[in-house]
Design an enzyme around this catalytic site. Structure first.
Site, PDB file in Angstrom:
ATOM      1  N   CYS A 185     -19.445  -4.117  45.576  1.00  0.00           N
ATOM      2  CA  CYS A 185     -18.160  -3.486  45.297  1.00  0.00           C
ATOM      3  C   CYS A 185     -17.848  -3.558  43.795  1.00  0.00           C
ATOM      4  O   CYS A 185     -17.456  -2.565  43.176  1.00  0.00           O
ATOM      5  CB  CYS A 185     -17.066  -4.163  46.122  1.00  0.00           C
ATOM      6  SG  CYS A 185     -15.468  -3.374  46.007  1.00  0.00           S
ATOM      7  N   CYS A 186     -18.065  -4.740  43.173  1.00  0.00           N
ATOM      8  CA  CYS A 186     -17.837  -4.870  41.726  1.00  0.00           C
ATOM      9  C   CYS A 186     -18.799  -3.975  40.937  1.00  0.00           C
ATOM     10  O   CYS A 186     -18.422  -3.424  39.898  1.00  0.00           O
ATOM     11  CB  CYS A 186     -18.011  -6.316  41.277  1.00  0.00           C
ATOM     12  SG  CYS A 186     -16.582  -7.382  41.539  1.00  0.00           S
ATOM     13  N   CYS A 242      -8.577  -7.835  41.130  1.00  0.00           N
ATOM     14  CA  CYS A 242      -8.122  -6.918  42.170  1.00  0.00           C
ATOM     15  C   CYS A 242      -7.284  -7.687  43.191  1.00  0.00           C
ATOM     16  O   CYS A 242      -7.579  -8.838  43.502  1.00  0.00           O
ATOM     17  CB  CYS A 242      -9.325  -6.296  42.871  1.00  0.00           C
ATOM     18  SG  CYS A 242     -10.280  -5.197  41.816  1.00  0.00           S
ATOM     19  N   CYS A 282      -9.037  -9.475  46.086  1.00  0.00           N
ATOM     20  CA  CYS A 282      -9.957 -10.590  45.806  1.00  0.00           C
ATOM     21  C   CYS A 282      -9.294 -11.680  44.981  1.00  0.00           C
ATOM     22  O   CYS A 282      -9.988 -12.495  44.371  1.00  0.00           O
ATOM     23  CB  CYS A 282     -11.192 -10.069  45.070  1.00  0.00           C
ATOM     24  SG  CYS A 282     -12.130  -8.874  46.027  1.00  0.00           S
ATOM     25  N   CYS A 316     -17.343 -11.145  37.766  1.00  0.00           N
ATOM     26  CA  CYS A 316     -17.393  -9.807  38.349  1.00  0.00           C
ATOM     27  C   CYS A 316     -18.640  -9.030  37.957  1.00  0.00           C
ATOM     28  O   CYS A 316     -18.868  -7.931  38.448  1.00  0.00           O
ATOM     29  CB  CYS A 316     -16.160  -9.021  37.956  1.00  0.00           C
ATOM     30  SG  CYS A 316     -15.913  -8.950  36.178  1.00  0.00           S
TER      31      CYS A 316
HETATM   32  S1  SF4 Z   1     -12.823  -7.658  42.479  1.00  0.00           S
HETATM   33 FE1  SF4 Z   1     -13.026  -7.238  44.696  1.00  0.00          FE
HETATM   34  S2  SF4 Z   1     -12.082  -5.220  45.094  1.00  0.00           S
HETATM   35 FE2  SF4 Z   1     -12.333  -5.478  42.857  1.00  0.00          FE
HETATM   36  S3  SF4 Z   1     -14.233  -4.427  42.435  1.00  0.00           S
HETATM   37 FE3  SF4 Z   1     -14.769  -6.602  42.751  1.00  0.00          FE
HETATM   38  S4  SF4 Z   1     -15.193  -6.871  44.959  1.00  0.00           S
HETATM   39 FE4  SF4 Z   1     -14.214  -4.843  44.663  1.00  0.00          FE
END
Ligand code: SF4
Length: 236
Positions: free
Chosen positions: A123-124, A206, A209, A232
């Site tokens: 996701c990151c 985010c 998270c 991240c």
């Molecule tokens: S912090 Fe969480 S929601 Fe944001 S990009 Fe990374 S995994 Fe995705």
């Protein structure tokens, strides 16, 4: 903004020169070196909109500095509000709102719902690293607010180094600032901060998270809590 014409070798040499010259330099002197060597279109400041310290310091060197915000689609409303307030308080900055290749709804469709809960690294990679890579591709130098005091993983961060991951010179002008020094700068200069800080979030990412750390715990322990993930992928 310009697409760089300098080779990675040129940037590597410049980074080595900067690292040698700026080891004990102040944040302002480091940023003057950046502006002298890269020019107004060659460098960008990244901000998570946790506070406006770095933007404030940078605008004292260049009023119309490029400022990049990675708009993941998962931010707290307070973070988006801080971004908009920064744009108002520093009206001359060139704010780049870097967005991922897909919206959250598109990602849910392509990857399955709530990828952050199953595979936060992926996701990151999609929502932070990809837009960062695209934006940094237009610059030779990337200025960050990273500080050694923030986390054990950052304890040996240099002020200036060539960043292999993104192919730019990475500059951390606040790298030696302690938490106390940062708090003092915020108080003395009435710097904008994200309201979540006063609500008990010392490190803000985010909303999906980030949780409030337990009293007395590591300030970054509220990021990806319980997953073992600590960064991240932007600074690693
Ligand atoms: S912090 Fe969480 S929601 Fe944001 S990009 Fe990374 S995994 Fe995705």
């Amino acid at each position: 903004m310009t697409t760089t014409e300098r080779s990675a070798g040129d940037l590597r040499r410049l980074a080595e020169q900067g690292a040698a010259e700026l080891d004990q330099a102040s944040a302002t002197d480091i940023l003057r070196w950046v502006d002298d060597n890269f020019g107004p279109d060659g460098w960008v400041v990244s901000s998570s909109m946790q506070d406006a310290v770095l933007v404030d310091v940078a605008t004292r060197v260049r009023e119309d500095v490029n400022v990049m915000f990675i708009d993941t689609g998962y931010h707290f409303p307070e973070t988006i509000g801080t971004r908009d307030a920064v744009a108002t308080v520093y009206p001359h900055i060139r704010l780049l709102n870097a967005q991922p290749p897909t919206t959250v709804a598109e990602q849910d469709r392509l990857e399955g719902k709530d990828l952050f809960a199953r595979d936060p690294n992926r996701c990151c990679a999609i929502r932070k690293v990809a837009p960062m890579r695209e934006t940094l591709g237009k610059f030779d130098a990337w200025v960050t607010g990273l500080r050694r005091a923030e986390a054990a993983t950052r304890a040996n961060a240099p002020a200036v180094a060539f960043n292999e991951k993104f192919g730019v010179v990475k500059i951390n002008p606040l790298v030696t600032w302690t938490d106390e020094q940062t708090d003092r700068y915020i108080a003395q200069n009435a710097i904008l901060i994200n309201p979540l800080i006063e609500d008990g979030y010392p490190s803000i990412g985010c909303r999906t998270c980030t949780v409030k750390p337990a009293p007395g715990a590591d300030p970054r322990s509220g990021r990806w809590a319980g997953t073992g993930k600590v960064e991240c992928g932007l600074h690693g």
